[in-house]
Write a protein that holds these residues in place. Structure first.
Motif, PDB file in Angstrom:
ATOM      1  N   TYR A  25       0.836  -1.207   0.000  1.00  0.00           N
ATOM      2  CA  TYR A  25       0.000   0.000   0.000  1.00  0.00           C
ATOM      3  C   TYR A  25       0.868   1.254   0.000  1.00  0.00           C
ATOM      4  O   TYR A  25       0.647   2.190  -0.768  1.00  0.00           O
ATOM      5  CB  TYR A  25      -0.930   0.011   1.224  1.00  0.00           C
ATOM      6  N   LEU A  75       5.009   7.499 -11.578  1.00  0.00           N
ATOM      7  CA  LEU A  75       4.343   6.219 -11.757  1.00  0.00           C
ATOM      8  C   LEU A  75       5.293   5.207 -12.383  1.00  0.00           C
ATOM      9  O   LEU A  75       5.398   5.115 -13.594  1.00  0.00           O
ATOM     10  CB  LEU A  75       3.101   6.407 -12.616  1.00  0.00           C
ATOM     11  N   GLN A 114       2.535   1.859  -3.349  1.00  0.00           N
ATOM     12  CA  GLN A 114       1.558   2.343  -4.323  1.00  0.00           C
ATOM     13  C   GLN A 114       1.107   3.765  -3.996  1.00  0.00           C
ATOM     14  O   GLN A 114       1.010   4.617  -4.869  1.00  0.00           O
ATOM     15  CB  GLN A 114       0.363   1.374  -4.362  1.00  0.00           C
ATOM     16  N   TYR A 128       3.555   0.772 -10.144  1.00  0.00           N
ATOM     17  CA  TYR A 128       2.235   1.389 -10.213  1.00  0.00           C
ATOM     18  C   TYR A 128       1.309   0.542 -11.081  1.00  0.00           C
ATOM     19  O   TYR A 128       0.160   0.297 -10.750  1.00  0.00           O
ATOM     20  CB  TYR A 128       2.371   2.795 -10.783  1.00  0.00           C
ATOM     21  N   PHE A 129       1.857   0.070 -12.205  1.00  0.00           N
ATOM     22  CA  PHE A 129       1.029  -0.718 -13.111  1.00  0.00           C
ATOM     23  C   PHE A 129       0.865  -2.142 -12.624  1.00  0.00           C
ATOM     24  O   PHE A 129      -0.164  -2.757 -12.824  1.00  0.00           O
ATOM     25  CB  PHE A 129       1.651  -0.710 -14.506  1.00  0.00           C
ATOM     26  N   ARG A 130       1.922  -2.666 -11.976  1.00  0.00           N
ATOM     27  CA  ARG A 130       1.909  -4.063 -11.564  1.00  0.00           C
ATOM     28  C   ARG A 130       1.022  -4.314 -10.352  1.00  0.00           C
ATOM     29  O   ARG A 130       0.377  -5.326 -10.238  1.00  0.00           O
ATOM     30  CB  ARG A 130       3.323  -4.531 -11.209  1.00  0.00           C
ATOM     31  N   MET A 131       1.039  -3.365  -9.421  1.00  0.00           N
ATOM     32  CA  MET A 131       0.407  -3.664  -8.128  1.00  0.00           C
ATOM     33  C   MET A 131      -1.070  -3.275  -8.113  1.00  0.00           C
ATOM     34  O   MET A 131      -1.502  -2.408  -8.848  1.00  0.00           O
ATOM     35  CB  MET A 131       1.181  -2.971  -7.016  1.00  0.00           C
ATOM     36  N   PRO A 132      -1.820  -3.928  -7.229  1.00  0.00           N
ATOM     37  CA  PRO A 132      -3.255  -3.646  -7.150  1.00  0.00           C
ATOM     38  C   PRO A 132      -3.521  -2.205  -6.711  1.00  0.00           C
ATOM     39  O   PRO A 132      -2.621  -1.492  -6.299  1.00  0.00           O
ATOM     40  CB  PRO A 132      -3.757  -4.618  -6.082  1.00  0.00           C
ATOM     41  N   SER A 133      -4.802  -1.825  -6.780  1.00  0.00           N
ATOM     42  CA  SER A 133      -5.188  -0.470  -6.411  1.00  0.00           C
ATOM     43  C   SER A 133      -5.078  -0.255  -4.912  1.00  0.00           C
ATOM     44  O   SER A 133      -5.046  -1.200  -4.129  1.00  0.00           O
ATOM     45  CB  SER A 133      -6.624  -0.224  -6.850  1.00  0.00           C
ATOM     46  N   LEU A 134      -5.052   1.016  -4.529  1.00  0.00           N
ATOM     47  CA  LEU A 134      -4.994   1.385  -3.111  1.00  0.00           C
ATOM     48  C   LEU A 134      -6.181   0.799  -2.354  1.00  0.00           C
ATOM     49  O   LEU A 134      -6.046   0.290  -1.249  1.00  0.00           O
ATOM     50  CB  LEU A 134      -4.989   2.910  -2.982  1.00  0.00           C
ATOM     51  N   GLN A 154       3.647   6.291  -4.972  1.00  0.00           N
ATOM     52  CA  GLN A 154       3.720   6.552  -6.410  1.00  0.00           C
ATOM     53  C   GLN A 154       2.596   7.475  -6.878  1.00  0.00           C
ATOM     54  O   GLN A 154       2.838   8.405  -7.632  1.00  0.00           O
ATOM     55  CB  GLN A 154       3.640   5.236  -7.178  1.00  0.00           C
ATOM     56  N   VAL A 155       1.392   7.190  -6.417  1.00  0.00           N
ATOM     57  CA  VAL A 155       0.264   8.012  -6.858  1.00  0.00           C
ATOM     58  C   VAL A 155       0.408   9.438  -6.317  1.00  0.00           C
ATOM     59  O   VAL A 155       0.159  10.408  -7.009  1.00  0.00           O
ATOM     60  CB  VAL A 155      -1.081   7.394  -6.410  1.00  0.00           C
TER      61      VAL A 155
END
Lengths: 424, 261
Positions: free
Chosen positions: B149, B161, B152, B165-171, B155-156
């Motif tokens: 978390y 990014l 991620q 950012y692309f690999r990991m799930p959303s917050l 990064q956001v």
């Protein structure tokens, strides 16, 4: 490989300026007429015309490749009334393997202006079905184009080439999904009714956003935009009070100063029990105080931030393109093997025919000298010689079929044809 | 035999950790499948080892610090498998399996001496240790999800990014995962915590004969996860704060363990 005599002649956005491209474009009606004219030429066996705003390409299977290339170039020039000298520098042409690779690159969107865009595949499909309907394609181009669609699918699924948004609104949607995951049942608030804001909102709605609020200094505009987006209009003075209702806020007003301030957002976040808010500020001058981004669970992107994301995504797509090239290479090889395997069959048939002719001749000669043999004995001789031929040719037939699947297949075919003297 | 089985699980976890990292960066489906299969193999060997050990000592693998480290590592992998199966977050493996590996590696350096039988044959001890270790394993998953978390979130927030950012799930997904495992882990841990004195009582020791220096860190661990558990329910503690809390709790938990070694 035995040459399928596949050629391609064309121009695209990389080789040719738009002033020339627009003169060379074929409308659907013109494509139909041209396909028919070309297929009626004895030199051309199969053909497909692909015409989009970024490229005009004719794919064909011909009897002789160099003559075929000249003929297609001449056709394009004649059709559009342009002198060949004028166009010569713009044309590119590929043959066989190179033509196959080019088509795979085009359908996978590696050759597109915006790398990884999805539109081109549909255009290639249209070109193919139009040619197919007019029966200007045959076995080779059918197989080639069907394969090209598969390759495009593989590239899209196995690489990230079309994964990352390369427009402002798609980058914004992507960010929203990295914050909220599912956008289903999320809410968006538009403050200001700029065109880009509307576009971004539509994009969000297509991903499942249900609730839309629109606030504008001109209430009528808020009402009319809310109507198009199936949302609710807010009084401009009210939006600050309602800020906590929005998961995503898009601002695009013409206000000269910040209209959303840190303390305002702090209150909203508190009211939301710390549920995150994603602010997208596409106004210039900006609408939202940059310090808002310092608040926990608040994410603020202005137009430059989004532009930066778009640029970074573009670079990522370029990296992914390298993986796509690997896939394309292996698929080109597979296609070549298919073409080669096609050619093993006639060679085998000829080889057996040659052996059978010799056998028949020799058996006939021998039997003439052995008139005393009974019918039954003659039959036995017949069967025995047939069996010898079959046994001798069995392994070469199996091996030839097997070898023609490999890279060196053409060497074996050539050798067989030479050794058995099949091409006299 | 025992040594071989131990080594199989140890090297499986190491191999799988590397595999998960490769998958995280390069996204090769085959590597991910192989990593999961390797963890599976490691878990089988690990389970066999724990079985052998229990047969040898005549009680469950939770009496000495060595056994607890082994058991803890095993429980992490079991809970990880359940989580992956439920939430389909493959990348979690890159953060969790190395921890299981480290716990197992650490156990290799501890004394393999078994505990005295008289102390170990108690139902309440089994409850106390199993529930506690289960809670610890859940907190370990929460720790891994919290690290993800924070990566991620950073990064956001910073607008840089990178590939993660692309690999990991959303917050949202990661925050929910932290929440879920703590929501399950905290009550288990609490039960484990409370059954400890019961066991002591059965041992004919005074009910609250706590060694205060050994117990206070555990109380702090309990308070940290308790605040996360109740904080989310009543005060909207979530996101970055919750992730930081889960990391703090994990660090405190490790300190507690070392104070008991």
């Amino acid at each position: 490989m035995a040459d399928p005599n596949l050629i391609l002649v064309g121009v695209n956005h990389k080789t040719t300026p738009v002033e020339i491209r627009e003169k060379l474009a074929f409308s659907p009606g013109e494509i139909e007429a041209s396909l028919e004219r070309l297929i009626n030429q004895p030199e051309i066996v199969e053909n497909i015309i692909l015409s989009t705003c970024n490229r005009v390409e004719i794919y064909a299977r011909v009897r002789n490749t160099s003559e075929g290339v000249g003929l297609l170039k001449q056709f394009i020039c004649d059709y559009h009334n342009i002198s060949p000298q004028e166009l010569e520098t713009y044309f590119y042409s590929y043959q066989d393997e190179a033509a196959v690779e080019h088509l795979f690159r085009v359908s996978s969107s590696l050759d597109s202006m915006v790398l990884g865009e999805a539109q081109i595949l549909g255009q290639v499909k249209d070109a193919y079905s139009m040619a197919r309907a007019l029966q200007s394609t045959g076995m080779v181009l059918n197989q080639l184009f069907e394969k090209a669609f598969n390759v495009a699918k593989r590239v899209r699924e196995e690489t990230g080439i079309s994964e990352r948004g390369v427009s402002i609104s798609s980058a914004a949607v992507e960010l929203a999904r990295k914050i909220f995951d599912d956008l289903e049942n999320r809410s968006v608030m538009l403050v200001g009714t700029g065109e880009m804001a509307e576009l971004a909102a539509k994009h969000l709605i297509s991903y499942g956003v249900k609730t839309v609020y629109v606030a504008s200094r001109t209430y009528e505009r808020a009402v009319s935009l809310a109507k198009t987006l199936n949302g609710a209009a807010l009084d401009f003075d009210m939006f600050k009070e309602e800020l906590h209702r929005a998961d995503i806020v898009i601002t695009s007003t013409a206000a000269p100063t910040f209209i959303i301030k840190k303390d305002m957002v702090e209150r909203a976040i508190h009211q939301r029990k710390n549920k995150p808010i994603f602010f997208i500020d596409i106004a210039v001058p900006r609408d939202i105080e940059p310090e808002v981004n310092d608040l926990e669970n608040v994410y603020l992107y202005d137009i430059d931030d989004l532009q930066g994301v778009v640029t970074a995504n573009m670079h990522e797509r370029e990296k992914e393109a390298e993986n796509a090239i690997e896939i394309i290479q292996s698929e080109v090889n597979k296609f070549n093997n298919w073409v080669v395997s096609l050619d093993a069959v006639p060679t085998i048939v000829e080889m057996r025919k040659r052996a059978e002719t010799i056998r028949q001749k020799e058996v006939e000669k021998a039997l003439k000298k052995m008139e005393h043999l009974s019918e039954e004995d003659k039959n036995t001789v017949e069967l025995a010689t047939q069996s010898i031929i079959n046994k001798i040719l069995h392994k070469p037939t199996i091996n030839l079929k097997k070898q023609t699947q490999s890279q060196e297949g053409h060497v074996y075919l050539k050798a067989i044809r030479h050794l058995f003297h099949l091409d006299d | 035999m025992g040594k071989l089985v131990f080594n199989i699980s140890l090297f499986s976890y190491l191999g799988a950790s590397l595999g998960y990292f490769v998958y995280l960066v390069y996204r090769k489906q085959l590597v991910s499948t192989l990593a999961t299969a390797t963890v599976g193999l490691g878990l089988l060997a690990h389970t066999a080892w724990l079985g052998l050990r229990s047969m040898e000592t005549g009680h469950g693998p939770y009496t000495t610090t060595f056994e607890i480290a082994m058991f803890f590592s095993w429980m992490i992998v079991v809970v990880y498998f359940l989580t992956e199966w439920k939430y389909k977050i493959k990348d979690l493996g890159a953060f969790v399996i190395p921890l299981a590996f480290l716990a197992l590696l650490f156990s290799a350096f501890l004394s393999k001496e078994a505990a005295l039988d008289s102390e170990t044959q108690h139902f309440w001890l089994t409850m106390h240790r199993t529930l506690s270790v289960l809670g610890y394993a859940a907190f370990t998953i929460a720790f891994a999800a919290a690290i993800m978390y924070l990566i991620q979130e950073h990064q956001v927030k910073s607008k840089k990014l990178g590939i993660m950012y692309f690999r990991m799930p959303s917050l949202e997904v990661l925050d929910k995962l932290v929440d879920k495992v703590i929501t399950i882990g905290f009550p288990l841990f609490t039960l484990g915590f409370m059954t400890g004195p019961l066991w002591k009582a059965k041992m004919d020791q005074p009910f609250l004969s706590w060694d205060i220096t050994k117990t206070w860190p555990l109380v702090i661990v309990w308070i940290i996860y308790g605040s996360l558990f109740f904080g989310r329910l009543f005060a909207g503690v979530r996101g970055k704060k919750a992730a930081q809390g889960a990391i703090l709790g994990f660090v405190m938990m490790i300190i507690t363990y070392f104070m008991h070694v």
